[in-house]
Design a protein around this motif. Sequence first.
Motif, PDB file in Angstrom:
ATOM      1  N   GLU A 188       7.257   3.141  -7.195  1.00 24.08           N
ATOM      2  CA  GLU A 188       7.996   2.775  -6.477  1.00 24.08           C
ATOM      3  C   GLU A 188       9.161   2.869  -7.688  1.00 24.08           C
ATOM      4  OE1 GLU A 188       9.670   0.628  -3.947  1.00 24.08           O
ATOM      5  OE2 GLU A 188       7.112   0.827  -2.832  1.00 24.08           O
ATOM      6  N   LEU A 189       8.869   2.661  -8.856  1.00 24.54           N
ATOM      7  CA  LEU A 189       9.620   3.053  -9.480  1.00 24.54           C
ATOM      8  C   LEU A 189      10.183   4.420 -10.203  1.00 24.54           C
ATOM      9  CD1 LEU A 189      11.078   2.146 -12.502  1.00 24.54           C
ATOM     10  CD2 LEU A 189       9.026   3.185 -13.888  1.00 24.54           C
ATOM     11  N   ASP A 190       8.924   5.371  -9.532  1.00 24.38           N
ATOM     12  CA  ASP A 190       9.448   6.477  -9.099  1.00 24.38           C
ATOM     13  C   ASP A 190      10.042   7.381  -8.155  1.00 24.38           C
ATOM     14  OD1 ASP A 190       9.213   9.783 -10.043  1.00 24.38           O
ATOM     15  OD2 ASP A 190       7.916   9.642  -8.518  1.00 24.38           O
ATOM     16  N   ALA A 191      10.667   6.205  -6.977  1.00 24.99           N
ATOM     17  CA  ALA A 191      11.052   6.127  -6.265  1.00 24.99           C
ATOM     18  C   ALA A 191      12.591   5.658  -6.113  1.00 24.99           C
ATOM     19  CB  ALA A 191      10.445   5.158  -4.677  1.00 24.99           C
ATOM     20  N   LEU A 192      12.471   4.172  -7.332  1.00 30.89           N
ATOM     21  CA  LEU A 192      13.912   3.857  -8.244  1.00 30.89           C
ATOM     22  C   LEU A 192      14.406   5.202  -8.493  1.00 30.89           C
ATOM     23  CD1 LEU A 192      12.812   0.333  -8.413  1.00 30.89           C
ATOM     24  CD2 LEU A 192      14.289   1.631  -7.147  1.00 30.89           C
ATOM     25  N   ARG A 193      14.452   6.041  -9.302  1.00 33.17           N
ATOM     26  CA  ARG A 193      14.867   7.009  -9.840  1.00 33.17           C
ATOM     27  C   ARG A 193      15.360   7.741  -8.883  1.00 33.17           C
ATOM     28  NH1 ARG A 193      10.261   7.547 -14.247  1.00 33.17           N
ATOM     29  NH2 ARG A 193       9.949   5.291 -14.969  1.00 33.17           N
ATOM     30  N   ASN A 194      14.897   8.374  -7.595  1.00 30.41           N
ATOM     31  CA  ASN A 194      15.550   9.388  -6.725  1.00 30.41           C
ATOM     32  C   ASN A 194      16.434   8.574  -6.302  1.00 30.41           C
ATOM     33  OD1 ASN A 194      13.868  11.424  -8.516  1.00 30.41           O
ATOM     34  ND2 ASN A 194      11.960  10.920  -6.574  1.00 30.41           N
ATOM     35  N   ARG A 199      -4.388  -0.258  -9.013  1.00 34.40           N
ATOM     36  CA  ARG A 199      -4.192   0.049  -7.571  1.00 34.40           C
ATOM     37  C   ARG A 199      -2.645  -0.890  -7.480  1.00 34.40           C
ATOM     38  NH1 ARG A 199      -8.527  -1.401  -5.098  1.00 34.40           N
ATOM     39  NH2 ARG A 199      -8.047  -3.548  -5.104  1.00 34.40           N
ATOM     40  N   THR A 200      -2.054  -2.230  -8.115  1.00 34.80           N
ATOM     41  CA  THR A 200      -1.271  -2.631  -8.218  1.00 34.80           C
ATOM     42  C   THR A 200      -0.133  -1.397  -9.479  1.00 34.80           C
ATOM     43  OG1 THR A 200      -1.984  -4.226  -8.434  1.00 34.80           O
ATOM     44  CG2 THR A 200       0.037  -4.603  -9.412  1.00 34.80           C
ATOM     45  N   ASP A 201      -1.342  -1.065 -10.649  1.00 30.54           N
ATOM     46  CA  ASP A 201       0.155  -0.376 -11.135  1.00 30.54           C
ATOM     47  C   ASP A 201       0.570   1.004 -10.963  1.00 30.54           C
ATOM     48  OD1 ASP A 201       0.646   0.742 -14.374  1.00 30.54           O
ATOM     49  OD2 ASP A 201      -0.500   2.094 -13.749  1.00 30.54           O
ATOM     50  N   ALA A 202      -0.541   1.641  -9.585  1.00 27.17           N
ATOM     51  CA  ALA A 202      -0.263   3.323  -9.265  1.00 27.17           C
ATOM     52  C   ALA A 202       1.454   2.739  -7.850  1.00 27.17           C
ATOM     53  CB  ALA A 202      -1.074   3.718  -8.012  1.00 27.17           C
ATOM     54  N   ILE A 203       0.623   1.024  -7.625  1.00 31.28           N
ATOM     55  CA  ILE A 203       1.999   0.491  -6.143  1.00 31.28           C
ATOM     56  C   ILE A 203       3.341   0.737  -6.597  1.00 31.28           C
ATOM     57  CG2 ILE A 203       2.701  -1.036  -4.901  1.00 31.28           C
ATOM     58  CD1 ILE A 203      -0.101  -1.066  -4.296  1.00 31.28           C
ATOM     59  N   LEU A 204       3.333   0.339  -8.536  1.00 25.35           N
ATOM     60  CA  LEU A 204       4.700  -0.147  -9.838  1.00 25.35           C
ATOM     61  C   LEU A 204       5.059   1.228 -10.225  1.00 25.35           C
ATOM     62  CD1 LEU A 204       3.347  -3.334 -11.556  1.00 25.35           C
ATOM     63  CD2 LEU A 204       5.162  -2.921  -9.424  1.00 25.35           C
ATOM     64  N   PHE A 205       4.376   2.358  -9.877  1.00 26.31           N
ATOM     65  CA  PHE A 205       4.734   3.615 -10.635  1.00 26.31           C
ATOM     66  C   PHE A 205       5.120   4.218  -9.533  1.00 26.31           C
ATOM     67  CE2 PHE A 205       4.004   7.594 -11.160  1.00 26.31           C
ATOM     68  CZ  PHE A 205       3.988   7.885 -12.020  1.00 26.31           C
TER      69      PHE A 205
END
Length: 183
Positions: free
Chosen positions: A177-183, A169-175
């Motif tokens: 968030e990382l995806d949102a920071l790229r956009n 779950r934590t990995d999915a949240i971080l993924f």
Amino acid sequence: MQLLGKGTFQFEKIKYQYLLETDGIQLILHCENLTEKTMENLTRDSKLLEALYNQIAKKYGRSTANNAVFNPEFISTDTRREMKIPFPPKEEERLSILASELIREGLIQTEQEDAQLVSYMALKDVKLVGVTCNNMHYYCSNKEGIKALRIQLKIKAIDLQNALSDIERTDAILFNELDALRN
């Protein structure tokens, strides 16, 4: 040091004497060249070692010879039984306490494998089941102990499954968030 046995034999026209001793934990084997009055360095591939093995096997049995020549760091249960080798007093006390707990509770847990305990229990004719899990060693002496260990391991498996779910779950949240920071 307790002297278990000694003998003389001839090998390649030289007379030798061996001494087999113990401190209660391990076996100590000495071999002296009686002609030169020197102690022999016994290496694993030595023909002298093979001759010495045969002499000990003839006199004390193959189990004791194998233990003395090839694995002297630990006294096997068979050798203890055949040669009537007691445990040192402090070790006997430690093992007696563990054995009492094991018989009473049916299960004990140790951080390291305890070959002395296994040997002690075998000499007392107590059946023992030993398993290793997560770097811990478990010894069971009856059905109740085995059942208790199985329950403990099932609870651990559930806890690990829950921890793995949290990590995923934590990995999915971080993924995300990382995806949102790229956009």
